[in-house]
Design a protein around this motif. Sequence first.
Motif, PDB file in Angstrom:
ATOM      1  N   LEU A 137       0.810  -1.348  -0.055  1.00  0.00           N
ATOM      2  CA  LEU A 137       0.021   0.221   0.215  1.00  0.00           C
ATOM      3  C   LEU A 137       0.838   1.261  -0.314  1.00  0.00           C
ATOM      4  O   LEU A 137       0.364   1.943  -0.907  1.00  0.00           O
ATOM      5  CB  LEU A 137      -0.850  -0.130   0.950  1.00  0.00           C
ATOM      6  N   LEU A 138       2.095   0.833   0.690  1.00  0.00           N
ATOM      7  CA  LEU A 138       3.060   2.449   0.391  1.00  0.00           C
ATOM      8  C   LEU A 138       3.412   2.457  -1.167  1.00  0.00           C
ATOM      9  O   LEU A 138       3.921   3.835  -1.125  1.00  0.00           O
ATOM     10  CB  LEU A 138       4.447   1.761   1.590  1.00  0.00           C
ATOM     11  N   VAL A 139       3.359   1.235  -1.823  1.00  0.00           N
ATOM     12  CA  VAL A 139       4.300   1.487  -3.356  1.00  0.00           C
ATOM     13  C   VAL A 139       3.398   2.042  -3.430  1.00  0.00           C
ATOM     14  O   VAL A 139       3.514   3.392  -4.672  1.00  0.00           O
ATOM     15  CB  VAL A 139       4.011   0.665  -2.990  1.00  0.00           C
ATOM     16  N   TYR A 140       2.099   1.673  -3.438  1.00  0.00           N
ATOM     17  CA  TYR A 140       0.767   1.983  -4.619  1.00  0.00           C
ATOM     18  C   TYR A 140       0.366   3.917  -3.984  1.00  0.00           C
ATOM     19  O   TYR A 140       0.351   4.676  -5.014  1.00  0.00           O
ATOM     20  CB  TYR A 140      -0.403   1.753  -4.018  1.00  0.00           C
ATOM     21  N   ASP A 141       0.516   4.042  -2.869  1.00  0.00           N
ATOM     22  CA  ASP A 141       0.778   5.491  -2.713  1.00  0.00           C
ATOM     23  C   ASP A 141      -0.748   6.146  -3.264  1.00  0.00           C
ATOM     24  O   ASP A 141      -0.875   7.695  -3.069  1.00  0.00           O
ATOM     25  CB  ASP A 141       1.515   6.043  -3.474  1.00  0.00           C
ATOM     26  N   GLU A 142      -2.000   5.828  -2.583  1.00  0.00           N
ATOM     27  CA  GLU A 142      -3.259   6.243  -2.997  1.00  0.00           C
ATOM     28  C   GLU A 142      -3.534   6.408  -1.657  1.00  0.00           C
ATOM     29  O   GLU A 142      -4.479   7.125  -1.600  1.00  0.00           O
ATOM     30  CB  GLU A 142      -3.785   5.202  -3.388  1.00  0.00           C
ATOM     31  N   LEU A 143      -3.026   5.824  -0.629  1.00  0.00           N
ATOM     32  CA  LEU A 143      -3.382   5.874   1.067  1.00  0.00           C
ATOM     33  C   LEU A 143      -2.414   6.630   2.055  1.00  0.00           C
ATOM     34  O   LEU A 143      -1.548   5.957   1.481  1.00  0.00           O
ATOM     35  CB  LEU A 143      -4.284   4.668   1.982  1.00  0.00           C
ATOM     36  N   THR A 144      -3.286   7.223   2.673  1.00  0.00           N
ATOM     37  CA  THR A 144      -2.365   7.575   4.141  1.00  0.00           C
ATOM     38  C   THR A 144      -1.749   7.430   4.297  1.00  0.00           C
ATOM     39  O   THR A 144      -2.631   5.322   4.973  1.00  0.00           O
ATOM     40  CB  THR A 144      -3.271   8.729   4.720  1.00  0.00           C
ATOM     41  N   LEU A 145      -1.268   7.114   5.812  1.00  0.00           N
ATOM     42  CA  LEU A 145      -0.549   5.700   6.711  1.00  0.00           C
ATOM     43  C   LEU A 145      -1.825   5.519   8.060  1.00  0.00           C
ATOM     44  O   LEU A 145      -1.644   4.470   8.077  1.00  0.00           O
ATOM     45  CB  LEU A 145       0.582   7.131   7.518  1.00  0.00           C
ATOM     46  N   GLU A 177      10.111   6.570   1.142  1.00  0.00           N
ATOM     47  CA  GLU A 177      11.496   7.436   0.732  1.00  0.00           C
ATOM     48  C   GLU A 177      12.404   7.476  -0.494  1.00  0.00           C
ATOM     49  O   GLU A 177      12.336   6.971  -1.380  1.00  0.00           O
ATOM     50  CB  GLU A 177      12.397   8.096   1.057  1.00  0.00           C
ATOM     51  N   ILE A 178      12.484   5.977   0.307  1.00  0.00           N
ATOM     52  CA  ILE A 178      13.456   5.385  -0.535  1.00  0.00           C
ATOM     53  C   ILE A 178      13.184   4.717  -1.950  1.00  0.00           C
ATOM     54  O   ILE A 178      14.482   3.668  -3.009  1.00  0.00           O
ATOM     55  CB  ILE A 178      14.254   3.801   0.409  1.00  0.00           C
ATOM     56  N   LYS A 179      12.181   3.991  -2.162  1.00  0.00           N
ATOM     57  CA  LYS A 179      11.447   3.852  -3.501  1.00  0.00           C
ATOM     58  C   LYS A 179      12.187   2.627  -3.800  1.00  0.00           C
ATOM     59  O   LYS A 179      12.251   2.607  -5.101  1.00  0.00           O
ATOM     60  CB  LYS A 179      11.699   4.836  -4.625  1.00  0.00           C
ATOM     61  N   GLU A 180      12.903   1.938  -2.879  1.00  0.00           N
ATOM     62  CA  GLU A 180      13.352   0.796  -3.409  1.00  0.00           C
ATOM     63  C   GLU A 180      12.141  -0.754  -3.704  1.00  0.00           C
ATOM     64  O   GLU A 180      11.373  -0.553  -2.492  1.00  0.00           O
ATOM     65  CB  GLU A 180      14.716  -0.265  -2.254  1.00  0.00           C
ATOM     66  N   ASP A 181      12.517  -1.625  -3.607  1.00  0.00           N
ATOM     67  CA  ASP A 181      10.981  -2.537  -3.556  1.00  0.00           C
ATOM     68  C   ASP A 181      11.652  -4.485  -2.669  1.00  0.00           C
ATOM     69  O   ASP A 181      12.584  -4.518  -2.791  1.00  0.00           O
ATOM     70  CB  ASP A 181      11.268  -3.775  -4.922  1.00  0.00           C
ATOM     71  N   LYS A 182      11.331  -3.344  -1.503  1.00  0.00           N
ATOM     72  CA  LYS A 182      11.679  -4.253  -0.556  1.00  0.00           C
ATOM     73  C   LYS A 182      11.252  -5.329  -0.138  1.00  0.00           C
ATOM     74  O   LYS A 182      10.797  -6.089   0.740  1.00  0.00           O
ATOM     75  CB  LYS A 182      12.040  -3.587   0.636  1.00  0.00           C
ATOM     76  N   ARG A 183       9.310  -5.728  -1.438  1.00  0.00           N
ATOM     77  CA  ARG A 183       8.226  -6.792  -0.556  1.00  0.00           C
ATOM     78  C   ARG A 183       8.910  -7.975  -1.110  1.00  0.00           C
ATOM     79  O   ARG A 183      10.044  -8.394  -1.950  1.00  0.00           O
ATOM     80  CB  ARG A 183       7.936  -5.605  -1.518  1.00  0.00           C
TER      81      ARG A 183
END
Length: 190
Positions: A137-145, A177-183
């Motif tokens: 969900l953080l990667v999608y950046d559509e919802l707030t925390l 912020e780091i936008k790395e794929d750590k999934r």
Amino acid sequence: MEKATLHIKNMVCSRCMKVVKTELENLGLHPEVVKLGEVLLHESDKQIDKKKVNEVFAKHGFELLDDKKSHIIEKIKSTVIELIHYQESKEHKKLSYLIEEKIGLDYTYLSSLFSATEGITIEKYIILQRIERVKELLVYDELTLSEIAWQLGYSSVQHLSHQFKKVTGLTPSHFKEIKEDKRNSLDDVR
């Protein structure tokens, strides 16, 4: 006539279900219902060459389960994954209750079986799956925390942030912020 049910390890997403259905059809079988971790075959599929099915499934990282306890473990995993990753309901019941309800066995038994077999508790497995969902969900950046915390049943943003940092070593905002794929792949979460 009783229909055959196949229990399949590592079948954890909709793409997995499509692959399993296609491979079974290629083997001349007739899957009627394909769910996470489970396939119900047509009653005409009496003779199943399990060795051949396992060979085909192994190419995709799947495995037929024969043992009843292994089936229960996979059912627990697929239930947790379904509830965390695919459930759209905003109903906030305890996951332990939902798991017990879905599987039809006492949660205390399920918990001790899971711990003994997997080496971690169901609770830890749930936390790891939630964190993977938070990452997504953080990667999608559509919802707030705050919205993510509410959607995944966290009591607060602080609770989510603390758990996220404990598991990943990063705060949710730093991860974003780091936008790395750590999934991680859902079937690799341990």
